[in-house]
Write a protein that holds these residues in place. Structure first.
Motif, PDB file in Angstrom:
ATOM      1  N   SER A  71       1.161  -1.269  -0.282  1.00 26.97           N
ATOM      2  CA  SER A  71       0.136  -0.048   0.662  1.00 26.97           C
ATOM      3  C   SER A  71       0.867   1.389   0.103  1.00 26.97           C
ATOM      4  CB  SER A  71      -0.780   0.080   1.443  1.00 26.97           C
ATOM      5  OG  SER A  71      -0.194   0.576   2.689  1.00 26.97           O
ATOM      6  N   TYR A  72       0.203   2.146  -0.284  1.00 30.90           N
ATOM      7  CA  TYR A  72       0.575   3.494  -0.183  1.00 30.90           C
ATOM      8  C   TYR A  72       1.523   4.471   1.466  1.00 30.90           C
ATOM      9  CZ  TYR A  72      -0.958   5.212  -4.281  1.00 30.90           C
ATOM     10  OH  TYR A  72      -1.126   4.885  -6.042  1.00 30.90           O
ATOM     11  N   GLU A  73       0.445   3.520   1.985  1.00 23.73           N
ATOM     12  CA  GLU A  73       0.967   4.025   4.120  1.00 23.73           C
ATOM     13  C   GLU A  73       2.683   2.604   3.739  1.00 23.73           C
ATOM     14  OE1 GLU A  73      -1.513   3.083   2.936  1.00 23.73           O
ATOM     15  OE2 GLU A  73      -2.893   5.236   4.498  1.00 23.73           O
ATOM     16  N   LEU A  94       3.631   9.620   6.522  1.00 25.43           N
ATOM     17  CA  LEU A  94       1.990   9.060   6.471  1.00 25.43           C
ATOM     18  C   LEU A  94       0.775   9.608   6.396  1.00 25.43           C
ATOM     19  CD1 LEU A  94       2.902   5.761   9.256  1.00 25.43           C
ATOM     20  CD2 LEU A  94       2.717   5.636   6.823  1.00 25.43           C
ATOM     21  N   GLY A  95       0.519  10.113   7.287  1.00 23.76           N
ATOM     22  CA  GLY A  95      -1.111  11.566   7.211  1.00 23.76           C
ATOM     23  C   GLY A  95      -0.749  12.183   5.928  1.00 23.76           C
ATOM     24  N   LYS A  98      -1.516   9.177   3.965  1.00 25.18           N
ATOM     25  CA  LYS A  98      -3.404   8.277   3.647  1.00 25.18           C
ATOM     26  C   LYS A  98      -4.297   9.430   3.195  1.00 25.18           C
ATOM     27  CE  LYS A  98      -2.242   6.104   8.525  1.00 25.18           C
ATOM     28  NZ  LYS A  98      -2.158   5.856   9.715  1.00 25.18           N
ATOM     29  N   ARG A 100      -4.350  10.680   0.249  1.00 27.02           N
ATOM     30  CA  ARG A 100      -5.062  10.152  -1.265  1.00 27.02           C
ATOM     31  C   ARG A 100      -5.766   9.456  -1.401  1.00 27.02           C
ATOM     32  NH1 ARG A 100      -4.650   7.070  -5.242  1.00 27.02           N
ATOM     33  NH2 ARG A 100      -3.176   6.835  -6.678  1.00 27.02           N
ATOM     34  N   LYS A 101      -6.204   8.289  -0.314  1.00 29.39           N
ATOM     35  CA  LYS A 101      -7.707   8.327  -1.128  1.00 29.39           C
ATOM     36  C   LYS A 101      -8.637   8.711  -0.919  1.00 29.39           C
ATOM     37  CE  LYS A 101     -11.187   4.653   0.376  1.00 29.39           C
ATOM     38  NZ  LYS A 101     -11.470   3.783   1.093  1.00 29.39           N
TER      39      LYS A 101
END
Length: 143
Positions: A71-73, A94-95, A98, A100-101
């Motif tokens: 995943s991106y994370e 990470l923020g 997160k 992206r969606k």
């Protein structure tokens, strides 16, 4: 021997550094009539920043044969685990990914109050991330 696509990484680092320079302008107070354009610009800055960070991360992961990201994370967590960037950047990166969606799929009900604080943190975080990537490459590739 590793094949690290330094050319593509460097292109994205240059873009990321340019993006960092645009963030302060997006945070300036604008007349009320310009607020919608400002919100859209801020969203796009976040989107481009997270795509740049994850693209760079993917090139690093692929080039140094690190474990595959799911995943991106996970891209950010792998880079952190491999000590590509310092730990104090982890939470902000990470923020960022997160978001992206929300930015690409749930944009129609995005909480704009969530964007503003992240934009304030990004110039420092992205600059440090960029320097960390450059230093990591120099160290690992002995250049």
């Amino acid at each position: 021997m590793y094949y690290v696509n330094q050319n593509q990484i460097n292109k994205r680092l240059e873009f990321l550094n340019w993006l960092v320079e645009t963030i302060p302008e997006s945070l300036e107070n604008k007349p009320e009539s310009d607020k919608a354009i400002l919100f859209l610009a801020q969203e796009r800055i976040l989107h481009l920043a997270l795509e740049s960070v994850t693209d760079i991360g993917s090139y690093i992961i692929d080039g140094f044969l690190m474990r595959d990201a799911s995943s991106y994370e996970d891209i950010i967590e792998i880079l952190h685990g491999e000590k590509v960037f310092p730990s104090h950047l982890l939470e902000t990166l990470l923020g960022l990914v997160k978001m992206r969606k929300k930015l690409v799929q749930e944009y129609f009900h995005l909480d704009r109050n969530e964007i503003y604080p992240l934009l304030h943190e990004l110039p420092t975080t992205l600059s440090e991330f960029s320097n960390s990537i450059s230093n990591y490459l120099k160290h690992e590739l002995n250049t």
